[in-house]
Design a protein around this motif. Sequence first.
Motif, PDB file in Angstrom:
ATOM      1  N   GLY A 103     -33.038  -3.866  -5.455  1.00 52.61           N
ATOM      2  CA  GLY A 103     -31.636  -4.099  -5.135  1.00 52.61           C
ATOM      3  C   GLY A 103     -30.942  -2.828  -4.680  1.00 52.61           C
ATOM      4  N   GLN A 104     -31.219  -1.730  -5.370  1.00 56.86           N
ATOM      5  CA  GLN A 104     -30.636  -0.444  -4.983  1.00 56.86           C
ATOM      6  C   GLN A 104     -31.116  -0.023  -3.600  1.00 56.86           C
ATOM      7  OE1 GLN A 104     -31.476   2.325  -8.149  1.00 56.86           O
ATOM      8  NE2 GLN A 104     -30.573   0.997  -9.699  1.00 56.86           N
ATOM      9  N   TYR A 105     -32.389  -0.250  -3.340  1.00 58.79           N
ATOM     10  CA  TYR A 105     -32.965   0.125  -2.048  1.00 58.79           C
ATOM     11  C   TYR A 105     -32.332  -0.689  -0.915  1.00 58.79           C
ATOM     12  CZ  TYR A 105     -36.494   0.659   1.628  1.00 58.79           C
ATOM     13  OH  TYR A 105     -37.144   0.897   2.814  1.00 58.79           O
ATOM     14  N   LEU A 106     -32.198  -2.005  -1.122  1.00 58.92           N
ATOM     15  CA  LEU A 106     -31.596  -2.855  -0.096  1.00 58.92           C
ATOM     16  C   LEU A 106     -30.124  -2.488   0.123  1.00 58.92           C
ATOM     17  CD1 LEU A 106     -33.128  -6.334  -1.044  1.00 58.92           C
ATOM     18  CD2 LEU A 106     -33.817  -4.817   0.815  1.00 58.92           C
ATOM     19  N   PHE A 107     -29.437  -2.152  -0.971  1.00 59.00           N
ATOM     20  CA  PHE A 107     -28.026  -1.784  -0.830  1.00 59.00           C
ATOM     21  C   PHE A 107     -27.886  -0.465  -0.078  1.00 59.00           C
ATOM     22  CE2 PHE A 107     -24.353  -3.960  -2.554  1.00 59.00           C
ATOM     23  CZ  PHE A 107     -23.320  -3.129  -2.172  1.00 59.00           C
ATOM     24  N   MET A 108     -28.858   0.425  -0.269  1.00 60.56           N
ATOM     25  CA  MET A 108     -28.837   1.678   0.482  1.00 60.56           C
ATOM     26  C   MET A 108     -28.992   1.429   1.981  1.00 60.56           C
ATOM     27  SD  MET A 108     -31.079   4.218  -1.925  1.00 60.56           S
ATOM     28  CE  MET A 108     -30.504   4.700  -3.544  1.00 60.56           C
ATOM     29  N   ARG A 109     -29.742   0.397   2.331  1.00 58.89           N
ATOM     30  CA  ARG A 109     -29.988   0.110   3.740  1.00 58.89           C
ATOM     31  C   ARG A 109     -28.818  -0.620   4.386  1.00 58.89           C
ATOM     32  NH1 ARG A 109     -35.995  -2.176   4.781  1.00 58.89           N
ATOM     33  NH2 ARG A 109     -35.173  -1.994   6.904  1.00 58.89           N
ATOM     34  N   TRP A 110     -28.207  -1.561   3.673  1.00 58.72           N
ATOM     35  CA  TRP A 110     -27.166  -2.405   4.270  1.00 58.72           C
ATOM     36  C   TRP A 110     -25.848  -2.376   3.497  1.00 58.72           C
ATOM     37  CZ3 TRP A 110     -32.083  -5.279   3.760  1.00 58.72           C
ATOM     38  CH2 TRP A 110     -32.833  -5.242   4.938  1.00 58.72           C
ATOM     39  N   GLY A 111     -25.711  -1.468   2.566  1.00 63.13           N
ATOM     40  CA  GLY A 111     -24.517  -1.447   1.721  1.00 63.13           C
ATOM     41  C   GLY A 111     -23.231  -1.208   2.476  1.00 63.13           C
ATOM     42  N   GLY A 112     -23.266  -0.387   3.519  1.00 62.41           N
ATOM     43  CA  GLY A 112     -22.054  -0.105   4.283  1.00 62.41           C
ATOM     44  C   GLY A 112     -21.456  -1.359   4.887  1.00 62.41           C
ATOM     45  N   ASN A 135     -25.414  -0.942  -7.895  1.00 62.83           N
ATOM     46  CA  ASN A 135     -26.609  -0.659  -7.108  1.00 62.83           C
ATOM     47  C   ASN A 135     -26.688   0.793  -6.637  1.00 62.83           C
ATOM     48  OD1 ASN A 135     -28.298  -3.208  -6.619  1.00 62.83           O
ATOM     49  ND2 ASN A 135     -26.217  -3.944  -6.295  1.00 62.83           N
ATOM     50  N   ARG A 136     -25.854   1.651  -7.241  1.00 65.38           N
ATOM     51  CA  ARG A 136     -25.925   3.088  -7.007  1.00 65.38           C
ATOM     52  C   ARG A 136     -25.749   3.454  -5.534  1.00 65.38           C
ATOM     53  NH1 ARG A 136     -24.768   5.079 -11.865  1.00 65.38           N
ATOM     54  NH2 ARG A 136     -26.175   4.334 -13.475  1.00 65.38           N
ATOM     55  N   PHE A 137     -24.847   2.723  -4.861  1.00 67.10           N
ATOM     56  CA  PHE A 137     -24.537   3.068  -3.478  1.00 67.10           C
ATOM     57  C   PHE A 137     -23.891   4.452  -3.451  1.00 67.10           C
ATOM     58  CE2 PHE A 137     -21.894   2.214   0.481  1.00 67.10           C
ATOM     59  CZ  PHE A 137     -22.980   2.326   1.344  1.00 67.10           C
ATOM     60  N   ASP A 138     -24.189   5.218  -2.428  1.00 68.42           N
ATOM     61  CA  ASP A 138     -23.681   6.587  -2.332  1.00 68.42           C
ATOM     62  C   ASP A 138     -22.146   6.607  -2.394  1.00 68.42           C
ATOM     63  OD1 ASP A 138     -22.649   8.880  -0.237  1.00 68.42           O
ATOM     64  OD2 ASP A 138     -24.335   9.544  -1.464  1.00 68.42           O
ATOM     65  N   PRO A 139     -21.536   7.373  -3.320  1.00 67.45           N
ATOM     66  CA  PRO A 139     -20.072   7.353  -3.478  1.00 67.45           C
ATOM     67  C   PRO A 139     -19.313   7.760  -2.223  1.00 67.45           C
ATOM     68  CG  PRO A 139     -21.093   8.374  -5.390  1.00 67.45           C
ATOM     69  CD  PRO A 139     -22.185   8.184  -4.373  1.00 67.45           C
TER      70      PRO A 139
END
Length: 216
Positions: A103-112, A135-139
């Motif tokens: 989930g964290q990995y997917l959010f890193m890819r499409w979180g924006g 999901n620890r998206f970059d602040p």
Amino acid sequence: MAGLIDEAQIVAILTTYGYWAVFVVVALESAGIPLPGETMLVGAAIYAGHSGNVRIELIIAAAAAGAIIGDNIGFWIGREFGVSLLMRYGGHVGVGPPQLRLGQYLFMRWGGAIVFFGRFVALLRILAAVLAGANRFDPLKFLFYNAAGGICWSFLFGIGGYVFGIAITRIAGPIGWIGLAGAVFGVVALWRYWKINEERLMKEAEAHFARPERRR
């Protein structure tokens, strides 16, 4: 949520509390509390257009500030408590450490995209910030996409209510439903994509978080 507040109530709230009312309702909704933030924004904008008693630019500014600040509160709530809750209770719904990493990995890819476009979808407007935090998206990325989404949303719906008056409510409702349908379709498509590519994505996520720079 629109049924929780009508135009007369919005006028009464604005008359009593001013622009702070717009700020507080939008901020609380953005932080994860199911309040009618969009209805408040559009109703205040309609009132500004009809009466001239309040300034539309300040309504937009109050809504944008509420969206940005509220989302950041929701983000840090998700960041501080979301992971621990999922670690404790996620096993009951099939969410273990591998799924959390994925989930964290997917959010890193499409979180924006989720953070930006989530501002225009009723359900995601309440949940996107908390999910981003969990999901620890970059602040810093979150701050950018959150601010961009909040400003665009406030401007579009604020100007829409101000210029088109009550007619915007006939547009905003269908837009929300279309957005919700699109979000549901996106979730289903993402789930399907995940199931087809689960093994590969799991390996990518494990490799991503196993990098030395990720462990520092």
